[in-house]
Design an enzyme around this catalytic site. Structure first.
Site, PDB file in Angstrom:
ATOM      1  N   GLN A  41       0.827  -1.209   0.000  1.00 26.42           N
ATOM      2  CA  GLN A  41       0.000   0.000   0.000  1.00 26.42           C
ATOM      3  C   GLN A  41       0.863   1.261   0.000  1.00 26.42           C
ATOM      4  O   GLN A  41       2.065   1.204   0.229  1.00 26.42           O
ATOM      5  CB  GLN A  41      -0.899  -0.001   1.237  1.00 26.42           C
ATOM      6  CG  GLN A  41      -0.161  -0.188   2.553  1.00 26.42           C
ATOM      7  CD  GLN A  41      -0.975  -0.882   3.638  1.00 26.42           C
ATOM      8  OE1 GLN A  41      -2.189  -0.859   3.589  1.00 26.42           O
ATOM      9  NE2 GLN A  41      -0.309  -1.496   4.602  1.00 26.42           N
ATOM     10  N   GLU A  69       0.431  -8.301  11.849  1.00 27.44           N
ATOM     11  CA  GLU A  69       0.333  -7.189  10.890  1.00 27.44           C
ATOM     12  C   GLU A  69       1.009  -7.627   9.593  1.00 27.44           C
ATOM     13  O   GLU A  69       2.088  -8.196   9.614  1.00 27.44           O
ATOM     14  CB  GLU A  69       1.005  -5.946  11.501  1.00 27.44           C
ATOM     15  CG  GLU A  69       1.403  -4.835  10.544  1.00 27.44           C
ATOM     16  CD  GLU A  69       0.221  -4.177   9.816  1.00 27.44           C
ATOM     17  OE1 GLU A  69      -0.759  -3.788  10.475  1.00 27.44           O
ATOM     18  OE2 GLU A  69       0.307  -4.049   8.566  1.00 27.44           O
ATOM     19  N   ASP A  95      -8.353  -4.890  13.735  1.00 25.71           N
ATOM     20  CA  ASP A  95      -8.167  -3.471  13.392  1.00 25.71           C
ATOM     21  C   ASP A  95      -7.697  -3.412  11.941  1.00 25.71           C
ATOM     22  O   ASP A  95      -6.550  -3.097  11.655  1.00 25.71           O
ATOM     23  CB  ASP A  95      -7.136  -2.845  14.335  1.00 25.71           C
ATOM     24  CG  ASP A  95      -6.986  -1.358  14.105  1.00 25.71           C
ATOM     25  OD1 ASP A  95      -7.836  -0.762  13.424  1.00 25.71           O
ATOM     26  OD2 ASP A  95      -5.999  -0.784  14.599  1.00 25.71           O
ATOM     27  N   SER A  96      -8.605  -3.781  11.056  1.00 24.77           N
ATOM     28  CA  SER A  96      -8.266  -3.848   9.629  1.00 24.77           C
ATOM     29  C   SER A  96      -8.409  -2.480   8.989  1.00 24.77           C
ATOM     30  O   SER A  96      -9.064  -1.598   9.542  1.00 24.77           O
ATOM     31  CB  SER A  96      -9.249  -4.788   8.940  1.00 24.77           C
ATOM     32  OG  SER A  96     -10.562  -4.305   9.150  1.00 24.77           O
ATOM     33  N   PRO A 105      -4.796  -5.041   0.805  1.00 27.90           N
ATOM     34  CA  PRO A 105      -4.448  -6.279   1.531  1.00 27.90           C
ATOM     35  C   PRO A 105      -5.500  -6.736   2.524  1.00 27.90           C
ATOM     36  O   PRO A 105      -5.458  -7.865   3.009  1.00 27.90           O
ATOM     37  CB  PRO A 105      -3.161  -5.891   2.277  1.00 27.90           C
ATOM     38  CG  PRO A 105      -3.192  -4.415   2.402  1.00 27.90           C
ATOM     39  CD  PRO A 105      -3.910  -3.919   1.166  1.00 27.90           C
TER      40      PRO A 105
HETATM   41  N1  SAM Z   1      -9.052   1.217  11.832  1.00 23.90           N
HETATM   42  C1  SAM Z   1      -8.244   1.930  11.001  1.00 23.90           C
HETATM   43  C2  SAM Z   1      -9.135   2.545   9.920  1.00 23.90           C
HETATM   44  O1  SAM Z   1     -10.198   2.017   9.655  1.00 23.90           O
HETATM   45  O2  SAM Z   1      -8.750   3.554   9.386  1.00 23.90           O
HETATM   46  C3  SAM Z   1      -7.212   1.054  10.465  1.00 23.90           C
HETATM   47  C4  SAM Z   1      -5.956   1.150  11.233  1.00 23.90           C
HETATM   48  S1  SAM Z   1      -4.722  -0.010  11.005  1.00 23.90           S
HETATM   49  C5  SAM Z   1      -3.398   1.057  10.615  1.00 23.90           C
HETATM   50  C6  SAM Z   1      -4.975  -1.068   9.609  1.00 23.90           C
HETATM   51  C7  SAM Z   1      -3.793  -2.027   9.476  1.00 23.90           C
HETATM   52  O3  SAM Z   1      -4.234  -3.260   8.928  1.00 23.90           O
HETATM   53  C8  SAM Z   1      -2.672  -1.518   8.567  1.00 23.90           C
HETATM   54  O4  SAM Z   1      -1.507  -1.384   9.309  1.00 23.90           O
HETATM   55  C9  SAM Z   1      -2.563  -2.597   7.474  1.00 23.90           C
HETATM   56  O5  SAM Z   1      -1.245  -2.793   7.028  1.00 23.90           O
HETATM   57  C10 SAM Z   1      -3.113  -3.806   8.214  1.00 23.90           C
HETATM   58  N2  SAM Z   1      -3.605  -4.871   7.343  1.00 23.90           N
HETATM   59  C11 SAM Z   1      -4.289  -4.742   6.182  1.00 23.90           C
HETATM   60  N3  SAM Z   1      -4.569  -5.953   5.659  1.00 23.90           N
HETATM   61  C12 SAM Z   1      -4.067  -6.873   6.544  1.00 23.90           C
HETATM   62  C13 SAM Z   1      -4.043  -8.292   6.558  1.00 23.90           C
HETATM   63  N4  SAM Z   1      -4.594  -9.007   5.568  1.00 23.90           N
HETATM   64  N5  SAM Z   1      -3.454  -8.912   7.613  1.00 23.90           N
HETATM   65  C14 SAM Z   1      -2.897  -8.200   8.623  1.00 23.90           C
HETATM   66  N6  SAM Z   1      -2.869  -6.846   8.643  1.00 23.90           N
HETATM   67  C15 SAM Z   1      -3.450  -6.191   7.622  1.00 23.90           C
END
Ligand code: SAM
Length: 283
Positions: A39, A113, A162-163, A169
């Site tokens: 990303q 993560e 917390d996706s 991804p």
């Molecule tokens: N709740 C926040 C929002 O809605 O804006 C999201 C915050 S958090 C930073 C989201 C995290 O999920 C990111 O760091 C991203 O890299 C991670 N992420 C995305 N897809 C993922 C996956 N398949 N497995 C693990 N982590 C993932």
């Protein structure tokens, strides 16, 4: 009064909520802007909100208002579970969710993560993440959350998802199969809490998820809270369990919180009219 006339585009960072509306932040400085394997990662500084993390152009967290979202994703589960010891956090690379979990005397937190670059960048620009990663109870696992839960041998008392939005991804973290796997890795009693998006802009998505979640968990409760920098200023979460009713608070929350309180908790579960369809809980 400030000149509200022409501002050149590069001095602002915009998040589009639809094709023609959104939110903007004046940029004091750009601290980081690069693509990872997964990303686009940007950290900019704004006078009012401080440092802001964007992933693929969408606000993830800001220094000034991070606590609304992080406290409301974590504390409702911790005050309703009788003895949470083993915790899984999927996503949340900025570390805000794990920071809140560590306020409790838990045994172990597995922090899964996908994007190592998010971790490295946030470690530099959001100081709470550094402390989180130094805590001996935390194990950072750099892996896709879907793959992790498919292979997991462990079971957890609380699982927090917390996706990011269902693009890039994180698409697999928004599907039925993922939640079935979460249930299969939940201890009894156990709780899953997952962010569910904007109750205004993503309402159809909320209803879609509610329908499949009801086929997986006996208790399916949606709740909401303000988050000033998320679209429309309000966000939703799902509380999922086989046995635990989230409206029965049985433990005191951790100290030092800025938004969460038992009153905020009860208010969060009172859904307004547009979300009435999400209220048909099975008991
Ligand atoms: N709740 C926040 C929002 O809605 O804006 C999201 C915050 S958090 C930073 C989201 C995290 O999920 C990111 O760091 C991203 O890299 C991670 N992420 C995305 N897809 C993922 C996956 N398949 N497995 C693990 N982590 C993932």
């Amino acid at each position: 009064m400030k000149d509200e006339g022409y501002k050149s585009f590069w001095k602002e960072k915009r998040e589009y909520h639809t094709d023609n509306c959104g939110l903007f932040f004046e940029i004091k400085s750009i601290l980081y802007a690069q693509n990872s394997k997964f990303q686009r990662i940007e950290v900019v500084e704004n006078e009012y909100f401080g440092r802001i993390l964007f992933l693929d152009g969408l606000v993830q967290t800001t220094e000034r208002d991070e606590y609304f979202y992080h406290e409301m994703l974590v504390h409702p589960a911790f005050v309703t579970h009788p003895q949470p010891q083993r915790v899984l956090v999927i996503g949340g690379g900025d570390g805000g969710v794990v920071k809140e979990v560590l306020r409790y005397p838990v045994e172990k937190v597995d922090f899964v993560e996908i994007d190592e670059k998010v971790i490295r960048v946030c470690q530099k620009y959001f100081p709470w993440l550094k402390k989180v990663l130094q805590d001996k109870r935390v194990e950072l696992i750099l892996q896709d959350g879907f793959e992790y839960i498919q292979q997991a041998q462990e079971s957890y008392d609380i699982i927090l998802v917390d996706s990011s939005e269902p693009v890039g991804p994180s698409v697999s973290l928004h599907e039925k199969k993922f939640y079935q796997l979460l249930r299969d890795n939940l201890s009894q009693p156990g709780i899953v809490v997952a962010q569910m998006g904007s109750p205004f802009f993503h309402q159809d998505e909320l209803f879609r998820k509610f329908e499949f979640l009801r086929t997986i968990f006996k208790k399916v409760f949606f709740y909401t809270s303000p988050v000033p920098t998320y679209p429309a200023g309000e966000w939703s979460y799902a509380f999922l369990s086989e046995t635990i009713d989230p409206t029965q608070i049985i433990r005191r929350p951790a100290g030092g919180l800025k938004y969460y309180s038992p009153q905020a908790h009860q208010r969060a579960f009172l859904l307004p009219k547009p979300l009435e369809k999400l209220r048909q809980n099975k008991s």
